[in-house]
Design a protein around this motif. Structure first.
Motif, PDB file in Angstrom:
ATOM      1  N   ARG A   1      -9.121  22.786 -15.728  1.00 22.56           N
ATOM      2  CA  ARG A   1      -8.094  23.708 -15.252  1.00 22.56           C
ATOM      3  C   ARG A   1      -8.036  24.988 -16.083  1.00 22.56           C
ATOM      4  NH1 ARG A   1      -5.728  18.646 -14.314  1.00 22.56           N
ATOM      5  NH2 ARG A   1      -5.064  18.331 -12.145  1.00 22.56           N
ATOM      6  N   GLU A   2      -8.404  24.880 -17.369  1.00 19.72           N
ATOM      7  CA  GLU A   2      -8.335  26.058 -18.227  1.00 19.72           C
ATOM      8  C   GLU A   2      -9.603  26.906 -18.165  1.00 19.72           C
ATOM      9  OE1 GLU A   2      -7.984  22.953 -19.998  1.00 19.72           O
ATOM     10  OE2 GLU A   2      -5.808  22.803 -19.822  1.00 19.72           O
ATOM     11  N   VAL A   3     -10.763  26.255 -18.171  1.00 19.71           N
ATOM     12  CA  VAL A   3     -11.996  27.037 -18.363  1.00 19.71           C
ATOM     13  C   VAL A   3     -13.070  26.802 -17.300  1.00 19.71           C
ATOM     14  CG1 VAL A   3     -11.663  27.185 -20.858  1.00 19.71           C
ATOM     15  CG2 VAL A   3     -12.960  25.270 -19.910  1.00 19.71           C
ATOM     16  N   ALA A   4     -12.886  25.856 -16.420  1.00 18.96           N
ATOM     17  CA  ALA A   4     -13.967  25.527 -15.482  1.00 18.96           C
ATOM     18  C   ALA A   4     -13.991  26.467 -14.285  1.00 18.96           C
ATOM     19  CB  ALA A   4     -13.838  24.094 -14.998  1.00 18.96           C
ATOM     20  N   ASP A   5     -15.170  26.653 -13.768  1.00 21.97           N
ATOM     21  CA  ASP A   5     -15.364  27.339 -12.495  1.00 21.97           C
ATOM     22  C   ASP A   5     -15.791  26.247 -11.514  1.00 21.97           C
ATOM     23  OD1 ASP A   5     -16.232  28.765 -10.306  1.00 21.97           O
ATOM     24  OD2 ASP A   5     -17.212  30.342 -11.482  1.00 21.97           O
ATOM     25  N   LEU A   6     -14.806  25.611 -10.869  1.00 29.46           N
ATOM     26  CA  LEU A   6     -15.102  24.446 -10.029  1.00 29.46           C
ATOM     27  C   LEU A   6     -16.047  24.794  -8.873  1.00 29.46           C
ATOM     28  CD1 LEU A   6     -12.736  21.583  -9.088  1.00 29.46           C
ATOM     29  CD2 LEU A   6     -14.158  22.590  -7.317  1.00 29.46           C
ATOM     30  N   PRO A   7     -15.845  25.910  -8.166  1.00 28.60           N
ATOM     31  CA  PRO A   7     -16.801  26.246  -7.105  1.00 28.60           C
ATOM     32  C   PRO A   7     -18.232  26.371  -7.616  1.00 28.60           C
ATOM     33  CG  PRO A   7     -14.810  27.544  -6.864  1.00 28.60           C
ATOM     34  CD  PRO A   7     -14.703  26.845  -8.179  1.00 28.60           C
ATOM     35  N   LEU A   8     -18.406  26.986  -8.792  1.00 31.64           N
ATOM     36  CA  LEU A   8     -19.753  27.120  -9.353  1.00 31.64           C
ATOM     37  C   LEU A   8     -20.325  25.754  -9.710  1.00 31.64           C
ATOM     38  CD1 LEU A   8     -22.144  28.705 -10.469  1.00 31.64           C
ATOM     39  CD2 LEU A   8     -20.860  28.998 -12.616  1.00 31.64           C
ATOM     40  N   ALA A   9     -19.512  24.917 -10.344  1.00 30.30           N
ATOM     41  CA  ALA A   9     -19.986  23.586 -10.715  1.00 30.30           C
ATOM     42  C   ALA A   9     -20.419  22.795  -9.483  1.00 30.30           C
ATOM     43  CB  ALA A   9     -18.892  22.827 -11.467  1.00 30.30           C
ATOM     44  N   ALA A  10     -19.628  22.865  -8.422  1.00 32.69           N
ATOM     45  CA  ALA A  10     -19.967  22.137  -7.202  1.00 32.69           C
ATOM     46  C   ALA A  10     -21.255  22.681  -6.583  1.00 32.69           C
ATOM     47  CB  ALA A  10     -18.808  22.224  -6.205  1.00 32.69           C
ATOM     48  N   ARG A  11     -21.411  24.008  -6.596  1.00 33.48           N
ATOM     49  CA  ARG A  11     -22.634  24.601  -6.020  1.00 33.48           C
ATOM     50  C   ARG A  11     -23.867  24.211  -6.831  1.00 33.48           C
ATOM     51  NH1 ARG A  11     -19.203  29.087  -5.222  1.00 33.48           N
ATOM     52  NH2 ARG A  11     -20.008  30.143  -7.077  1.00 33.48           N
ATOM     53  N   LEU A  12     -23.743  24.156  -8.158  1.00 35.48           N
ATOM     54  CA  LEU A  12     -24.882  23.766  -8.991  1.00 35.48           C
ATOM     55  C   LEU A  12     -25.286  22.315  -8.723  1.00 35.48           C
ATOM     56  CD1 LEU A  12     -23.852  25.486 -12.338  1.00 35.48           C
ATOM     57  CD2 LEU A  12     -25.800  26.090 -10.890  1.00 35.48           C
ATOM     58  N   HIS A  13     -24.304  21.441  -8.533  1.00 33.44           N
ATOM     59  CA  HIS A  13     -24.619  20.055  -8.159  1.00 33.44           C
ATOM     60  C   HIS A  13     -25.314  20.035  -6.788  1.00 33.44           C
ATOM     61  CE1 HIS A  13     -21.864  18.789 -11.383  1.00 33.44           C
ATOM     62  NE2 HIS A  13     -22.382  17.581 -11.245  1.00 33.44           N
ATOM     63  N   ALA A  14     -24.792  20.842  -5.871  1.00 30.69           N
ATOM     64  CA  ALA A  14     -25.370  20.878  -4.522  1.00 30.69           C
ATOM     65  C   ALA A  14     -26.827  21.332  -4.566  1.00 30.69           C
ATOM     66  CB  ALA A  14     -24.547  21.804  -3.627  1.00 30.69           C
ATOM     67  N   GLU A  15     -27.153  22.285  -5.432  1.00 32.38           N
ATOM     68  CA  GLU A  15     -28.535  22.777  -5.526  1.00 32.38           C
ATOM     69  C   GLU A  15     -29.488  21.694  -6.021  1.00 32.38           C
ATOM     70  OE1 GLU A  15     -28.335  26.265  -7.942  1.00 32.38           O
ATOM     71  OE2 GLU A  15     -27.246  27.433  -6.417  1.00 32.38           O
ATOM     72  N   VAL A  16     -29.026  20.877  -6.955  1.00 29.90           N
ATOM     73  CA  VAL A  16     -29.863  19.754  -7.402  1.00 29.90           C
ATOM     74  C   VAL A  16     -30.086  18.788  -6.242  1.00 29.90           C
ATOM     75  CG1 VAL A  16     -30.098  17.838  -9.013  1.00 29.90           C
ATOM     76  CG2 VAL A  16     -28.988  19.951  -9.771  1.00 29.90           C
TER      77      VAL A  16
ATOM     78  N   ALA B   1     -31.398  21.117 -12.209  1.00 32.74           N
ATOM     79  CA  ALA B   1     -30.730  20.210 -13.155  1.00 32.74           C
ATOM     80  C   ALA B   1     -30.534  20.896 -14.498  1.00 32.74           C
ATOM     81  CB  ALA B   1     -31.549  18.932 -13.324  1.00 32.74           C
ATOM     82  N   SER B   2     -31.527  21.664 -14.951  1.00 30.54           N
ATOM     83  CA  SER B   2     -31.404  22.389 -16.208  1.00 30.54           C
ATOM     84  C   SER B   2     -30.304  23.449 -16.116  1.00 30.54           C
ATOM     85  CB  SER B   2     -32.742  23.045 -16.567  1.00 30.54           C
ATOM     86  OG  SER B   2     -32.665  23.693 -17.818  1.00 30.54           O
ATOM     87  N   ASN B   3     -30.213  24.130 -14.977  1.00 33.39           N
ATOM     88  CA  ASN B   3     -29.153  25.119 -14.769  1.00 33.39           C
ATOM     89  C   ASN B   3     -27.781  24.461 -14.803  1.00 33.39           C
ATOM     90  OD1 ASN B   3     -31.092  27.122 -14.454  1.00 33.39           O
ATOM     91  ND2 ASN B   3     -31.075  27.021 -12.221  1.00 33.39           N
ATOM     92  N   LEU B   4     -27.699  23.262 -14.241  1.00 30.93           N
ATOM     93  CA  LEU B   4     -26.437  22.530 -14.237  1.00 30.93           C
ATOM     94  C   LEU B   4     -26.001  22.196 -15.661  1.00 30.93           C
ATOM     95  CD1 LEU B   4     -24.120  21.003 -12.886  1.00 30.93           C
ATOM     96  CD2 LEU B   4     -25.680  19.055 -12.571  1.00 30.93           C
TER      97      LEU B   4
END
Length: 270
Positions: A222-237, A253-256
């Motif tokens: 909630r303080e520092v995460a970019d949830l949309p970015l994290a979800a997109r990086l998982h989706a790319e893997v 995976a390395s980008n994640l």
């Protein structure tokens, strides 16, 4: 003597067949290794007339798995916060599961580092530590890249379809910033990745890290995460695995892990 030799020879093909069947079952059941460091228990021989009791060990194992999954999510989502004292009796009443499966689930959680068993004090939910998380990520990077590459090569068509489905759901979670949906999809992603990689040694090692990483994420996102970015990086893997692109899966995976490490370091300023 001839009869004895004959018996030995006649049993050899049967033993080979059983051994091959066991190897086949082990390969088909790699998903059983997804829960970290699950201990293999040998079932006692039970006479045929007591066949009803043969169901008890399997039922206990199922209840232990259920207790583990529920408790792992409660701890990872901080509903059971660091420092909380856990009582077998209280958890048994809350989960409506017997104390023996609860006890076994707590033992597995202790091996995962999520709880600590202290003599004469009971079971406590472990603290969250940034230094520990950064050391964990050093190992996780190697395993994430390895498993993504293996999954891209070894996933079945059904598993590739499942990765594609998870990728789509991840992108939907990113659009609406649904944190709980993301957490549950992340767990499905990790389980499927472990299954598709078909390397039980990598699975066991990664299993020790997933729950700790999920809890660290949930505490700070909630303080520092970019949830949309994290979800997109998982989706790319997941998408790279789905299209059998090993190099693409390893890069994704390395980008994640780059993002996860950056996220962990940002918690210092949060």
């Amino acid at each position: 003597m001839a009869k004895a030799v004959s018996k030995v020879v006649s049993r050899a093909p049967v033993k080979r067949q059983k051994r091959q069947a066991a190897l086949n079952d082990a390969d088909a059941g790699l998903d059983l290794l997804l829960e970290p460091l699950r201990e293999t228990r040998k079932e006692p021989r039970v006479p045929a007339r007591r066949s009803r009791r043969e169901e008890a060990p399997a039922e206990d194992a199922s209840l232990t798995d259920r207790a583990y999954r529920i408790l792992e999510e409660l701890i990872a989502t901080l509903q059971l916060p660091p420092g909380a004292v856990l009582s077998e009796l209280t958890l048994s009443d809350r989960l409506k599961i017997g104390r023996t499966p609860i006890r076994e689930a707590l033992q597995r959680l202790a091996r995962d580092g999520l709880v600590v068993v202290l003599p004469r004090r009971g079971v406590l939910v472990s603290d969250i530590n940034l230094r520990t998380q950064l050391r964990l990520l050093e190992v996780r990077r190697v395993l994430e890249v390895l498993m993504a590459g293996l999954a891209a090569e070894r996933a079945t068509s059904e598993e590739r379809d499942a990765f594609a489905e998870i990728a789509g759901s991840m992108r939907q979670a990113a659009e609406v910033e649904d944190d709980l949906a993301f957490m549950r999809l992340d767990r499905r992603f990790n389980l499927l990745m472990a299954q598709a990689s078909r390397n039980e040694f990598a699975v066991r090692s990664m299993g020790l890290m997933n729950a700790l990483s999920r809890r660290f994420w949930y505490q700070h996102y909630r303080e520092v995460a970019d949830l949309p970015l994290a979800a997109r990086l998982h989706a790319e893997v997941a998408e790279a695995v789905a299209r059998r692109d090993r190099k693409g899966a390893e890069t994704a995976a390395s980008n994640l892990v780059d993002y996860i490490e950056d996220f962990a370091r940002k918690t210092l300023d949060a």
